[in-house]
Design an enzyme around this catalytic site. Sequence first.
Site, short mmCIF file in Angstrom:
data_model
loop_
_atom_site.label_atom_id
_atom_site.label_comp_id
_atom_site.label_asym_id
_atom_site.label_seq_id
_atom_site.Cartn_x
_atom_site.Cartn_y
_atom_site.Cartn_z
N LYS A 52 -0.82 2.70 12.58
CA LYS A 52 -1.62 3.66 11.66
C LYS A 52 -2.72 4.36 12.25
CE LYS A 52 -0.45 0.81 7.78
NZ LYS A 52 -0.68 -0.07 6.59
N GLN A 96 -5.38 -4.08 5.38
CA GLN A 96 -4.20 -4.62 5.83
C GLN A 96 -3.75 -5.92 5.06
OE1 GLN A 96 -2.03 -2.50 7.23
NE2 GLN A 96 -0.24 -3.87 7.09
N ASP A 119 -4.62 3.90 0.03
CA ASP A 119 -3.30 2.73 0.03
C ASP A 119 -2.70 3.12 -1.20
OD1 ASP A 119 -2.15 1.44 2.08
OD2 ASP A 119 -3.73 -0.02 1.96
N1 GUN Z 1 1.25 -4.71 4.18
C1 GUN Z 1 2.52 -4.10 4.10
N2 GUN Z 1 2.58 -2.74 3.84
C2 GUN Z 1 1.09 -2.30 3.56
C3 GUN Z 1 0.48 -1.27 3.35
O1 GUN Z 1 1.11 -0.12 2.90
N3 GUN Z 1 -0.65 -1.25 3.24
C4 GUN Z 1 -1.61 -2.45 3.35
N4 GUN Z 1 -2.84 -2.12 3.13
N5 GUN Z 1 -0.95 -3.55 3.67
C5 GUN Z 1 0.42 -3.51 3.78
#
Ligand code: GUN
Length: 285
Positions: A52, A96, A119
């Site tokens: 990311k 996350q 998100d």
């Molecule tokens: N864990 C697995 N996929 C994601 C996501 O798209 N966003 C976040 N914040 N955590 C995750």
Amino acid sequence: MTIIDGKALSEKTLEKIKEVHGELQEKVGRKAGLAVIIVGENPASKIYVRNKIRACEKVGFHSETIRLDENILVENLLLEIKKLNNDDSIDGILVQLPLPKHIDELEVINAISAEKDVDGFHTTNIGKMMIGDETGFLPCTPFGVIQMFEEYGIELTGKDVVVIGQSNIVGKPMSLLLMQKHATVQTCNSKTKNLSKKLQKADIIIAAAGSPKLVKGSDVKDGVVVIDIGINRVDGKLCGDVDFDEVSKKASFITPVPGGVGPMTIAMLIKNTFESYKQRIKKSK
Ligand code: GUN
């Protein structure tokens, strides 16, 4: 059979954002900013977060990674979020997941300002998605899948779709978005009876079960469209929830793992962050 190239579509999306952001940033005098919070040492989470941040660098966004200890008190995590909510250089905040067991994920997600929840997990944004209010943010993985359907001209209206998986971040929002596109959606889970029979009738299958090679060639009909959201590690190798070698022989469209949905999730995170940046610029005028 067409392999849906998520990597190429992701790169095209990022290129476009990089160009527009470059022009805007000069006028506005600041870059779009994304803050990523990671709690603990989950190896998969570390890889996702790194990817990311790399995407932010690629498009020229400002980014910050906040690394917190596994045993952090929830109050202190909430304080970090509050600081970011009030930080004008930050347009998007992402925590996350998963979080350590002692932390209530929903409490943490809902502490993020809904306007910075890139998100799309905040209760406000989920509610907006439910009623088709487009002023909110869509969860990145389902959003990325919808973009793939659009790019490849795959019609959803009237199609029988089976979604395998009902998580809050993938399966449920995926089913909702497909419903909004006038598909007929069945959402299945690990307790679903006769899954194979349901899959055999589906025009489109979306696999988000987290179970390696769950969908076999004998489970699908000729011409099926298959979207594989699973990322599993088997004997050190990545594979999806779909047996690609078997199913690709019958499918009209199929996503690979890796190189399918994964890169699109990140591209949609960047797209949401850029949207937030543009909205916040407008508001501050
Ligand atoms: N864990 C697995 N996929 C994601 C996501 O798209 N966003 C976040 N914040 N955590 C995750």
